[in-house]
Design an enzyme around this catalytic site. Structure first.
Site, PDB file in Angstrom:
ATOM      1  N   SER A   1     -12.025   0.609   6.060  1.00  0.00           N
ATOM      2  CA  SER A   1     -10.558   0.636   5.890  1.00  0.00           C
ATOM      3  C   SER A   1      -9.962   2.014   6.176  1.00  0.00           C
ATOM      4  CB  SER A   1     -10.184   0.181   4.467  1.00  0.00           C
ATOM      5  OG  SER A   1     -10.627  -1.133   4.215  1.00  0.00           O
TER       6      SER A   1
ATOM      7  N   ASP B   1      -7.721  -6.953   5.700  1.00  0.00           N
ATOM      8  CA  ASP B   1      -6.788  -7.854   5.007  1.00  0.00           C
ATOM      9  C   ASP B   1      -6.229  -8.919   5.956  1.00  0.00           C
ATOM     10  OD1 ASP B   1      -7.194  -6.475   2.669  1.00  0.00           O
ATOM     11  OD2 ASP B   1      -5.163  -5.671   2.505  1.00  0.00           O
TER      12      ASP B   1
ATOM     13  N   LYS C   1     -13.428  -8.340  -2.822  1.00  0.00           N
ATOM     14  CA  LYS C   1     -11.966  -8.275  -3.023  1.00  0.00           C
ATOM     15  C   LYS C   1     -11.563  -9.292  -4.093  1.00  0.00           C
ATOM     16  CE  LYS C   1     -11.254  -5.583   0.805  1.00  0.00           C
ATOM     17  NZ  LYS C   1     -10.359  -4.500   1.107  1.00  0.00           N
TER      18      LYS C   1
ATOM     19  N   GLY D   1      -6.139  -3.690  -7.092  1.00  0.00           N
ATOM     20  CA  GLY D   1      -7.157  -2.709  -6.714  1.00  0.00           C
ATOM     21  C   GLY D   1      -6.538  -1.335  -6.518  1.00  0.00           C
TER      22      GLY D   1
ATOM     23  N   ARG E   1     -14.458  -6.533 -10.034  1.00  0.00           N
ATOM     24  CA  ARG E   1     -14.524  -5.725  -8.804  1.00  0.00           C
ATOM     25  C   ARG E   1     -15.134  -4.354  -9.115  1.00  0.00           C
ATOM     26  NH1 ARG E   1      -8.735  -6.330  -5.914  1.00  0.00           N
ATOM     27  NH2 ARG E   1      -9.867  -5.161  -4.288  1.00  0.00           N
TER      28      ARG E   1
ATOM     29  N   SER F   1       0.824  -1.211   0.000  1.00  0.00           N
ATOM     30  CA  SER F   1       0.000   0.000   0.000  1.00  0.00           C
ATOM     31  C   SER F   1       0.858   1.260   0.000  1.00  0.00           C
ATOM     32  CB  SER F   1      -0.931  -0.024   1.215  1.00  0.00           C
ATOM     33  OG  SER F   1      -1.870  -1.063   1.063  1.00  0.00           O
TER      34      SER F   1
HETATM   35  O1  LIG Z   1      -5.586   1.600   0.072  1.00  0.00           O
HETATM   36  C1  LIG Z   1      -4.996   0.524   0.159  1.00  0.00           C
HETATM   37  O2  LIG Z   1      -3.764   0.412  -0.011  1.00  0.00           O
HETATM   38  C2  LIG Z   1      -5.774  -0.685   0.475  1.00  0.00           C
HETATM   39  C3  LIG Z   1      -7.010  -0.575   1.041  1.00  0.00           C
HETATM   40  C4  LIG Z   1      -7.824  -1.749   1.433  1.00  0.00           C
HETATM   41  O3  LIG Z   1      -8.849  -1.899   0.470  1.00  0.00           O
HETATM   42  P1  LIG Z   1     -10.377  -1.357   0.683  1.00  0.00           P
HETATM   43  O4  LIG Z   1     -10.310   0.083   0.980  1.00  0.00           O
HETATM   44  O5  LIG Z   1     -10.983  -1.686  -0.631  1.00  0.00           O
HETATM   45  O6  LIG Z   1     -10.944  -2.142   1.829  1.00  0.00           O
HETATM   46  C5  LIG Z   1      -6.994  -3.027   1.474  1.00  0.00           C
HETATM   47  O7  LIG Z   1      -7.829  -4.150   1.538  1.00  0.00           O
HETATM   48  C6  LIG Z   1      -6.099  -3.155   0.266  1.00  0.00           C
HETATM   49  O8  LIG Z   1      -5.317  -4.335   0.323  1.00  0.00           O
HETATM   50  C7  LIG Z   1      -5.141  -1.990   0.198  1.00  0.00           C
HETATM   51  C1  LIG Z   2      -7.487  -6.448  -1.290  1.00  0.00           C
HETATM   52  C2  LIG Z   2      -6.192  -6.466  -1.614  1.00  0.00           C
HETATM   53  O1  LIG Z   2      -5.613  -5.811  -2.649  1.00  0.00           O
HETATM   54  P1  LIG Z   2      -6.141  -4.722  -3.708  1.00  0.00           P
HETATM   55  O2  LIG Z   2      -7.497  -4.253  -3.271  1.00  0.00           O
HETATM   56  O3  LIG Z   2      -5.124  -3.630  -3.675  1.00  0.00           O
HETATM   57  O4  LIG Z   2      -6.181  -5.440  -5.017  1.00  0.00           O
HETATM   58  C3  LIG Z   2      -5.235  -7.230  -0.776  1.00  0.00           C
HETATM   59  O5  LIG Z   2      -4.009  -7.060  -0.963  1.00  0.00           O
HETATM   60  O6  LIG Z   2      -5.655  -8.016   0.070  1.00  0.00           O
END
Ligand SMILES: O=C(O)C1=C[C@@H](OP(=O)(O)O)[C@@H](O)[C@H](O)C1
Ligand SMILES: C=C(OP(=O)(O)O)C(=O)O
Length: 417
Positions: A198, A308, A335, A97, A125, A25
């Protein structure tokens, strides 16, 4: 890596010090802020994994120069002036993501057209909230597939100003908008239309932005500019959860170095959950240690801030002496896979009484049977379920290579325990 990996049970309690690779992140935030800063930034402690390679490719497509030294875990990024850059063509965010949700607002700064797409998993997603938000602030948005999903094309430049976005599906929409905000002519003021999940990730966003010279006031960012920086990235706290969980269930101890009390990552609080379950936890400015006390009780916990690590807890909870209820995480069904359904299905496959709830799950402790676990192309399924194999003979992990999304060396590092 083999198609199926057999996990070797530990013959004695774990006693180890580990340093997981850099935070996914933080790496992806630092790469983006550096790409939007005029001049050259140097990032150290960088994670090299599929998700961060996706971001390196994405910022390079925007026009940034990215020079990597994988051996040294460093990246030098020379940023762009988005207003002087035309569209970036097509960006492949792979399964990431963060890359996709962060690059869409950044691409909307460019006076041209950029298509953002990803792997099939990412195409499933949700993206509606960020696409709607970009329309509100003056960008052109074409959904090239189903409405609210990738692939999508954005045409800038977005003028910024006031924007509304939901918070209950993912915090990544808000984080992405904030990071692009300072380069919009009117700056950006975000209003949330639903409760934010989050939350610590948004605090991480503003902290990384501050390191690159931009101050966020509440959810408002004035028009301004990033400054290049020399920036050191912490080890990944979500990755650390597997090793801390291993200490709790094998009756041993693990120290994670590089993750102290001042960490930017909410997921360091996974250690607090283990502490509530009966493990002994000590923290220094630069490390966290989990020591088994021989007792491990079930816990009733809201994990909306640290989701996570929910699958890690599901694996640990199998070895407690009373049930564990995890709440507040209905959104993790969106996710890499439906993580609630997947973790419950797999624990049941091993003979564990696990129950799916709308907003989480309940795990009743038990003795797992030898099982070949499915992993749903979800790195966290593979890493979490492997913990069961540290205590149980005959545990196999299907498609172990899926850990490459965030932790390519996971099984090598696990074997050092
Ligand atoms: O901003 C980030 O780096 C993240 C936010 C979280 O997602 P969500 O905000 O979708 O829960 C987490 O699950 C993801 O692995 C990384
Ligand atoms: C949800 C995750 O990743 P991302 O949303 O960044 O794909 C993760 O790393 O568990």
């Amino acid at each position: 890596m083999p198609d199926v990996l057999a996990v070797a049970p530990l013959t004695k309690p774990v006693d180890a010090t580990v340093r997981p690779p850099g935070s996914k992140s933080i790496t992806n935030r630092a790469l983006l802020c550096a790409a939007l800063a005029p001049g050259t930034s140097t990032l150290t402690g960088v994670l090299f994994a599929d998700d961060t390679r996706a971001m390196m490719g994405a910022v390079a497509a925007l026009g940034a120069t990215v020079v990597t030294d994988e051996q040294a875990c460093t990246v030098a990024v020379t940023g762009i002036d988005p207003a002087a850059t035309t569209g970036a063509g097509t960006i492949d965010a792979r399964q990431s993501g963060t890359t996709s949700r962060f690059i869409l607002p950044a691409a909307a700064l460019l006076p041209g057209r950029t298509v953002v797409d990803g792997a099939e998993q990412l195409r499933a997603r949700p993206f509606g909230p960020v696409l709607d938000a970009l329309r509100q602030i003056g960008a052109g948005v074409d959904e090239l597939g189903a409405p609210g999903f990738l692939p999508a094309a954005v045409t800038g430049p977005a003028h910024g100003g006031h924007v509304e976005v939901s918070g209950h599906i993912s915090s990544q929409f808000l984080s992405g908008l904030l990071m692009a905000g300072p380069l919009m002519p009117r700056g950006l003021t975000v209003a949330l239309t639903s409760p934010l999940v989050s939350v610590p990730y948004v605090e991480m966003t503003t902290a990384v932005m501050a390191a690159f010279g931009v101050t966020v006031d509440g959810l408002a960012v004035p028009a301004g500019a990033y400054r290049p920086a020399a920036y050191a990235i912490e080890p990944d706290a979500s990755a650390a959860s597997y090793f801390l969980g291993a200490a709790a269930i094998t009756g041993g101890q693990v120290t994670v170095s590089g993750l102290g009390a001042e960490s930017l990552q909410g997921d360091v609080r996974f250690a607090d959950v283990l502490e509530r379950m009966g493990a002994s936890v000590s923290r220094t400015a630069d490390s966290v240690t989990v020591r088994s006390t021989g007792r491990l009780h079930g816990v009733d916990v809201d994990m909306a801030d640290i989701s996570d690590t929910a699958q890690t807890l599901a694996a640990v909870a199998v070895f407690a002496d009373s049930p564990t209820r995890v709440r507040g995480i209905g959104f993790i069904r969106g996710k890499e896979t439906d993580r609630i359904g997947a973790v419950v299905t797999e624990l049941r496959r091993a003979g564990i009484d696990a129950v799916e709830d709308p907003d989480g799950f309940t795990i009743h402790p038990g003795a797992p049977q030898p099982t070949r676990f499915a992993t749903y192309d979800d790195h966290r399924m593979a890493m979490s379920l492997s913990l069961i194999g540290l205590r149980t003979p005959g545990i196999e992990i299907t498609d172990p290579a899926c850990v490459a999304k965030t932790y390519p060396a996971y099984f090598t590092d696990l074997a050092t325990l």
